[in-house]
Motif scaffolding. Structure first.
Motif, PDB file in Angstrom:
ATOM      1  N   SER A 290       0.861  -1.184   0.000  1.00  0.00           N
ATOM      2  CA  SER A 290       0.000   0.000   0.000  1.00  0.00           C
ATOM      3  C   SER A 290       0.893   1.228   0.000  1.00  0.00           C
ATOM      4  CB  SER A 290      -0.905  -0.019   1.223  1.00  0.00           C
ATOM      5  OG  SER A 290      -1.850   1.010   1.126  1.00  0.00           O
ATOM      6  N   ARG A 291       0.299   2.383   0.273  1.00  0.00           N
ATOM      7  CA  ARG A 291       1.094   3.591   0.335  1.00  0.00           C
ATOM      8  C   ARG A 291       0.722   4.367   1.578  1.00  0.00           C
ATOM      9  NH1 ARG A 291       0.237   7.886  -3.987  1.00  0.00           N
ATOM     10  NH2 ARG A 291       1.361   9.071  -2.406  1.00  0.00           N
ATOM     11  N   THR A 292       1.595   5.285   1.950  1.00  0.00           N
ATOM     12  CA  THR A 292       1.253   6.254   2.985  1.00  0.00           C
ATOM     13  C   THR A 292       1.053   7.573   2.241  1.00  0.00           C
ATOM     14  OG1 THR A 292       3.536   6.864   3.320  1.00  0.00           O
ATOM     15  CG2 THR A 292       2.714   5.029   4.625  1.00  0.00           C
ATOM     16  N   PRO A 293       0.499   8.601   2.888  1.00  0.00           N
ATOM     17  CA  PRO A 293       0.342   9.856   2.168  1.00  0.00           C
ATOM     18  C   PRO A 293       1.654  10.348   1.548  1.00  0.00           C
ATOM     19  CG  PRO A 293      -0.892   9.943   4.192  1.00  0.00           C
ATOM     20  CD  PRO A 293      -0.180   8.633   4.201  1.00  0.00           C
ATOM     21  N   GLU A 294       2.792  10.052   2.170  1.00  0.00           N
ATOM     22  CA  GLU A 294       4.066  10.554   1.648  1.00  0.00           C
ATOM     23  C   GLU A 294       4.686   9.590   0.638  1.00  0.00           C
ATOM     24  OE1 GLU A 294       3.501  10.590   5.090  1.00  0.00           O
ATOM     25  OE2 GLU A 294       2.846  12.669   4.923  1.00  0.00           O
ATOM     26  N   ALA A 295       4.832   8.335   1.047  1.00  0.00           N
ATOM     27  CA  ALA A 295       5.550   7.377   0.183  1.00  0.00           C
ATOM     28  C   ALA A 295       4.573   6.698  -0.757  1.00  0.00           C
ATOM     29  CB  ALA A 295       6.253   6.344   1.044  1.00  0.00           C
ATOM     30  N   ASP A 296       4.997   6.503  -1.994  1.00  0.00           N
ATOM     31  CA  ASP A 296       4.125   5.902  -3.003  1.00  0.00           C
ATOM     32  C   ASP A 296       4.002   4.398  -2.767  1.00  0.00           C
ATOM     33  OD1 ASP A 296       2.511   5.715  -5.177  1.00  0.00           O
ATOM     34  OD2 ASP A 296       3.778   6.947  -6.452  1.00  0.00           O
ATOM     35  N   TYR A 297       3.202   3.751  -3.633  1.00  0.00           N
ATOM     36  CA  TYR A 297       2.899   2.333  -3.447  1.00  0.00           C
ATOM     37  C   TYR A 297       4.154   1.464  -3.433  1.00  0.00           C
ATOM     38  CZ  TYR A 297      -2.109   2.950  -3.795  1.00  0.00           C
ATOM     39  OH  TYR A 297      -3.395   3.298  -3.538  1.00  0.00           O
ATOM     40  N   HIS A 298       4.296   0.673  -2.406  1.00  0.00           N
ATOM     41  CA  HIS A 298       5.342  -0.343  -2.334  1.00  0.00           C
ATOM     42  C   HIS A 298       4.950  -1.314  -1.221  1.00  0.00           C
ATOM     43  CE1 HIS A 298       6.440   2.453   0.839  1.00  0.00           C
ATOM     44  NE2 HIS A 298       7.260   1.564   1.345  1.00  0.00           N
ATOM     45  N   TYR A 299       5.748  -2.361  -1.026  1.00  0.00           N
ATOM     46  CA  TYR A 299       5.449  -3.291   0.058  1.00  0.00           C
ATOM     47  C   TYR A 299       5.829  -2.627   1.374  1.00  0.00           C
ATOM     48  CZ  TYR A 299       4.095  -7.312  -2.695  1.00  0.00           C
ATOM     49  OH  TYR A 299       3.403  -8.167  -3.519  1.00  0.00           O
ATOM     50  N   LEU A 300       4.828  -2.167   2.097  1.00  0.00           N
ATOM     51  CA  LEU A 300       5.095  -1.568   3.412  1.00  0.00           C
ATOM     52  C   LEU A 300       5.590  -2.650   4.366  1.00  0.00           C
ATOM     53  CD1 LEU A 300       1.988   0.747   3.704  1.00  0.00           C
ATOM     54  CD2 LEU A 300       4.346   1.489   3.573  1.00  0.00           C
ATOM     55  N   ILE A 301       4.948  -3.830   4.283  1.00  0.00           N
ATOM     56  CA  ILE A 301       5.449  -5.001   5.014  1.00  0.00           C
ATOM     57  C   ILE A 301       5.694  -6.067   3.955  1.00  0.00           C
ATOM     58  CG2 ILE A 301       4.945  -6.709   6.792  1.00  0.00           C
ATOM     59  CD1 ILE A 301       2.977  -4.690   7.964  1.00  0.00           C
ATOM     60  N   PRO A 302       6.948  -6.314   3.614  1.00  0.00           N
ATOM     61  CA  PRO A 302       7.217  -7.229   2.492  1.00  0.00           C
ATOM     62  C   PRO A 302       6.995  -8.679   2.872  1.00  0.00           C
ATOM     63  CG  PRO A 302       9.256  -6.414   3.412  1.00  0.00           C
ATOM     64  CD  PRO A 302       8.170  -5.732   4.171  1.00  0.00           C
ATOM     65  N   LEU A 303       6.884  -9.500   1.832  1.00  0.00           N
ATOM     66  CA  LEU A 303       6.817 -10.941   2.045  1.00  0.00           C
ATOM     67  C   LEU A 303       8.187 -11.431   2.448  1.00  0.00           C
ATOM     68  CD1 LEU A 303       4.820 -10.788  -0.937  1.00  0.00           C
ATOM     69  CD2 LEU A 303       4.306 -12.851   0.282  1.00  0.00           C
ATOM     70  N   PRO A 304       8.269 -12.555   3.160  1.00  0.00           N
ATOM     71  CA  PRO A 304       9.583 -13.107   3.490  1.00  0.00           C
ATOM     72  C   PRO A 304      10.346 -13.469   2.218  1.00  0.00           C
ATOM     73  CG  PRO A 304       7.807 -14.591   4.156  1.00  0.00           C
ATOM     74  CD  PRO A 304       7.184 -13.317   3.748  1.00  0.00           C
ATOM     75  N   PRO A 305      11.676 -13.395   2.263  1.00  0.00           N
ATOM     76  CA  PRO A 305      12.465 -13.577   1.036  1.00  0.00           C
ATOM     77  C   PRO A 305      12.341 -14.958   0.418  1.00  0.00           C
ATOM     78  CG  PRO A 305      13.858 -13.387   2.989  1.00  0.00           C
ATOM     79  CD  PRO A 305      12.491 -13.029   3.412  1.00  0.00           C
ATOM     80  N   GLN A 306      11.896 -15.955   1.196  1.00  0.00           N
ATOM     81  CA  GLN A 306      11.847 -17.307   0.614  1.00  0.00           C
ATOM     82  C   GLN A 306      10.568 -17.549  -0.173  1.00  0.00           C
ATOM     83  OE1 GLN A 306      11.680 -16.677   3.860  1.00  0.00           O
ATOM     84  NE2 GLN A 306      10.308 -18.040   4.949  1.00  0.00           N
ATOM     85  N   GLN A 307       9.787 -16.522  -0.426  1.00  0.00           N
ATOM     86  CA  GLN A 307       8.547 -16.710  -1.185  1.00  0.00           C
ATOM     87  C   GLN A 307       8.856 -17.284  -2.573  1.00  0.00           C
ATOM     88  OE1 GLN A 307       7.113 -13.689  -3.579  1.00  0.00           O
ATOM     89  NE2 GLN A 307       8.277 -12.068  -2.595  1.00  0.00           N
ATOM     90  N   SER A 308       7.938 -18.101  -3.063  1.00  0.00           N
ATOM     91  CA  SER A 308       8.172 -18.755  -4.357  1.00  0.00           C
ATOM     92  C   SER A 308       7.798 -17.806  -5.496  1.00  0.00           C
ATOM     93  CB  SER A 308       7.323 -20.012  -4.452  1.00  0.00           C
ATOM     94  OG  SER A 308       5.958 -19.659  -4.437  1.00  0.00           O
ATOM     95  N   ASN A 309       8.317 -18.126  -6.692  1.00  0.00           N
ATOM     96  CA  ASN A 309       8.017 -17.304  -7.863  1.00  0.00           C
ATOM     97  C   ASN A 309       6.534 -17.322  -8.188  1.00  0.00           C
ATOM     98  OD1 ASN A 309      10.653 -16.726  -8.120  1.00  0.00           O
ATOM     99  ND2 ASN A 309      11.062 -18.327  -9.636  1.00  0.00           N
ATOM    100  N   ALA A 310       5.898 -18.473  -7.968  1.00  0.00           N
ATOM    101  CA  ALA A 310       4.472 -18.589  -8.294  1.00  0.00           C
ATOM    102  C   ALA A 310       3.658 -17.619  -7.450  1.00  0.00           C
ATOM    103  CB  ALA A 310       4.009 -20.018  -8.055  1.00  0.00           C
ATOM    104  N   VAL A 311       3.999 -17.545  -6.175  1.00  0.00           N
ATOM    105  CA  VAL A 311       3.285 -16.619  -5.299  1.00  0.00           C
ATOM    106  C   VAL A 311       3.558 -15.175  -5.715  1.00  0.00           C
ATOM    107  CG1 VAL A 311       3.399 -15.672  -2.965  1.00  0.00           C
ATOM    108  CG2 VAL A 311       2.947 -18.074  -3.293  1.00  0.00           C
ATOM    109  N   GLY A 312       4.819 -14.892  -6.066  1.00  0.00           N
ATOM    110  CA  GLY A 312       5.168 -13.534  -6.520  1.00  0.00           C
ATOM    111  C   GLY A 312       4.363 -13.149  -7.744  1.00  0.00           C
ATOM    112  N   ALA A 313       4.272 -14.077  -8.713  1.00  0.00           N
ATOM    113  CA  ALA A 313       3.535 -13.789  -9.945  1.00  0.00           C
ATOM    114  C   ALA A 313       2.050 -13.616  -9.656  1.00  0.00           C
ATOM    115  CB  ALA A 313       3.741 -14.917 -10.953  1.00  0.00           C
ATOM    116  N   PHE A 314       1.528 -14.441  -8.731  1.00  0.00           N
ATOM    117  CA  PHE A 314       0.110 -14.342  -8.394  1.00  0.00           C
ATOM    118  C   PHE A 314      -0.195 -12.971  -7.781  1.00  0.00           C
ATOM    119  CE2 PHE A 314      -3.336 -14.830  -5.306  1.00  0.00           C
ATOM    120  CZ  PHE A 314      -4.341 -15.274  -6.137  1.00  0.00           C
ATOM    121  N   LEU A 315       0.682 -12.521  -6.894  1.00  0.00           N
ATOM    122  CA  LEU A 315       0.443 -11.222  -6.254  1.00  0.00           C
ATOM    123  C   LEU A 315       0.567 -10.090  -7.271  1.00  0.00           C
ATOM    124  CD1 LEU A 315       2.196 -11.704  -2.823  1.00  0.00           C
ATOM    125  CD2 LEU A 315      -0.224 -11.753  -3.342  1.00  0.00           C
TER     126      LEU A 315
END
Lengths: 258, 342
Positions: A9-34
């Motif tokens: 999401s975003r805050t009023p100041e910072a533009d859209y990005h992962y405010l709380i990112p997924l853990p680094p071991q996430q699979s490519n399939a999950v990344g593509a789905f998101l």
């Protein structure tokens, strides 16, 4: 069980990005789905439909909603939020879903809980799950969901919206009609001695008229004077210990459960 | 086909996504003076598919309501014009446009990311650069310095760094920079800034983007112009600012966008003029160095091939020349009022 919260999401100041990112071991399939969910959100689809997506190594429960906040240009802030679950915890997570999903769907966005003054604050996932469980209504959608999920042998992907549950494919139930999730299913362990190849193996099979295989041990080679009893016993113990993750148990004294 | 790279650079909320919606409306639907944007692609199937993708996006922008940009989207456009019967109807140039979240600029100055470095490389390759300046913020009471902090800090920094690079690839190629003043329909702009075709506002924008503007003026062959634009059209919107300094706006009538098509046409005109003047064409169809393999073609055939290739090249340059002439006849009368050259 260790699911983790993530938030795009975003805050009023910072533009859209992962405010709380997924853990680094996430699979490519999950990344593509998101990424696909983000594309939908960009096209204005933020109706709160809950998606459960299962890949080979992990799973996510996710939805895109309007957070109810506005940015500096009074544009609505949308949020893609959910829970990430690694493979080893997928089964217990799957069994929680009937209590989690209806509440997650009907609750308002967790953005306001997680973001204060443009900064994210840590929230234990257990608290979110408890809150969702409290929200989960007791209606026939929830009942039907409970029945369908508890009867499934293996998790499958689905979506949940105002019309209820939509499985991406029919979950395999292996002919069962009723199953108590608190109680693992009981199975037999069979020993096969193959005199031709001089190998022995142990196999866990379901009870019933047409038994099917659940797990199988490695082949044990024949020694000069036959198979050693202790080796067979060790293999059986190892097989029995591994049954738990499939939702089965070996309890010969108790009889079968359907 | 040759390619022209147009890049939009602006901070979050400066109106990039709505500008793309307006560009589509003005050049894909309304087609100013027979100039048009269409979908590009290698085959008709691909072009039809791409056109569908673009239309779906434009549909969302109908009414110009945006929730902000979350992901980078590329619009596979091609640019052409059919201003005279003897000019081919097919497009002249590929013009892929990219929409991205404006926060990437902030990321570029902060921790950096894959997306921000991709944007930086695109800026370094670009032929036409569109800089976005929000007219509401330009006309805030604080004057130049607060506005610079809000909308120009990142852009000025990028230009400052690129202009002092040891590798002179960025400055050695002639480029066109357009400063778009977005949201010019806003009622929050004071009358003294609006008067005389936004003369006051243009001056303020030039001050806010001062390092960038000075750099562009000093580069030989570079052009910089300011274009007042709006996606709603004057009198079609209602804007106000609440106690927390948050800008609200709503549309009160169907949108009548203006300015964006002029910016694109002006950029294309200058770029084509440069190509005619310097005699280059970045299409990939003609190899830079061709070598004769004696076993394959005879001397006669080889001469024929060379003739055809140079003929093609001349044809393309000749087409560029015709476009430039026609664009001049359209844009020259608008100079000083709707396009302010610096």
């Amino acid at each position: 069980m260790k699911p983790e919260i993530f938030l795009f999401s975003r805050t009023p100041e910072a533009d859209y990005h992962y405010l709380i990112p997924l853990p680094p071991q996430q699979s490519n399939a999950v990344g593509a789905f998101l990424q696909q969910r983000l594309a939908d959100m960009q096209r204005g689809q933020a109706d709160g439909t809950v998606y459960f997506f299962l890949s080979d190594t992990d799973a996510v429960l996710v939805r895109a909603v309007d957070s109810g906040c506005r940015d500096l240009y009074a544009r609505p802030i949308l949020s893609l939020e959910g829970l990430y679950c690694p493979m080893e915890d997928v089964r217990p997570f799957w069994l929680c879903l009937p209590h989690l999903v209806p509440g997650f769907w009907s609750a308002s966005s967790i953005y306001t809980l997680l973001v204060k003054d443009g900064k994210t604050i840590p929230l234990p996932p257990a608290r979110l799950m408890d809150a969702c469980a409290q929200y989960s209504p007791k209606n026939r959608h929830a009942k039907a969901m409970e029945r369908a999920i508890f009867a499934a042998d293996t998790p499958v992907s689905f979506t949940f919206d105002a019309d209820g549950l939509h499985f991406s494919e029919q979950p395999p139930t292996q002919g069962r009609t009723r199953w108590q999730p608190q109680e693992p299913r009981r199975c037999d362990i069979r020993l096969t001695l193959d005199r031709k190849t001089k190998a022995a193996w142990l196999e866990a099979v379901s009870r019933g008229s047409i038994p099917y295989s659940i797990a199988r041990s490695a082949d044990l080679a024949r020694e000069a004077d036959g198979w050693s009893f202790s080796a067979l016993e060790n293999a059986a113990a190892a097989l029995e210990a591994g049954l738990d993750k499939y939702g089965w148990q070996y309890a010969p004294d108790k009889g079968g459960n359907p | 086909m040759s390619k022209i790279i147009v890049t939009a650079v602006g901070v979050s909320g400066s109106g990039k996504s709505n500008a793309y919606g307006a560009i589509m409306e003005l050049l894909k639907v309304r087609r100013r003076d027979s100039y048009y944007l269409t979908a590009c692609g290698a085959t008709p199937e691909e072009r039809i598919r791409n056109s569908g993708i673009i239309n779906r996006y434009a549909d969302i922008n109908q009414g110009f309501v945006s929730t902000g940009t979350m992901i980078t989207t590329e619009f596979p456009f091609a640019f052409g014009g059919h201003f005279r019967p003897d000019v081919p109807t097919y497009p002249l140039l590929d013009m892929p446009l990219i929409d991205y979240p404006g926060g990437v600029l902030k990321t570029m100055l902060g921790e950096g990311s894959e997306e921000s470095s991709r944007l930086l490389h695109r800026i370094m390759d670009t032929d036409v650069l569109l800089l976005f300046a929000d007219a509401n913020i330009l006309s805030e009471e604080g004057g130049v310095e607060p506005a610079r902090q809000k909308i120009a800090l990142e852009i000025n920094t990028i230009f400052e760094i690129l202009s002092t690079e040891r590798d002179t690839a960025f400055v050695s190629k002639p480029r066109t920079v357009l400063l778009l003043l977005t949201k010019c329909d806003s009622g929050l702009i004071p009358q003294e800034l609006k008067d005389n075709h936004f003369h006051g506002l243009v001056n303020r924008a030039l001050q806010v983007f001062d390092p960038t503007v000075r750099f562009c003026i000093n580069q030989p062959g570079w052009k910089i112009a300011v274009v007042p634009t709006s996606t709603c059209g004057d009198g079609n919107s209602n804007s106000w600012r609440d106690g927390n300094g948050i800008y609200h706006s709503e549309m009160t009538a169907p949108p009548q966008p203006y300015g964006f098509d002029l910016a694109i046409l002006y950029g294309v005109m200058n770029e084509l003029e440069n190509r005619v003047r310097l005699g280059y064409d970045d299409s990939e169809e003609i190899p830079g160095e061709i070598e004769r393999k004696p076993g394959f073609v005879s001397g006669f055939q080889w001469r024929h091939i060379l003739q055809r290739l140079s003929g093609q090249e001349n044809e393309q340059i000749e087409l560029y020349r015709q476009y430039v002439g026609n664009l001049h006849s359209i844009l020259d009368p608008l100079r000083g009022s709707q396009i302010v050259e610096v």
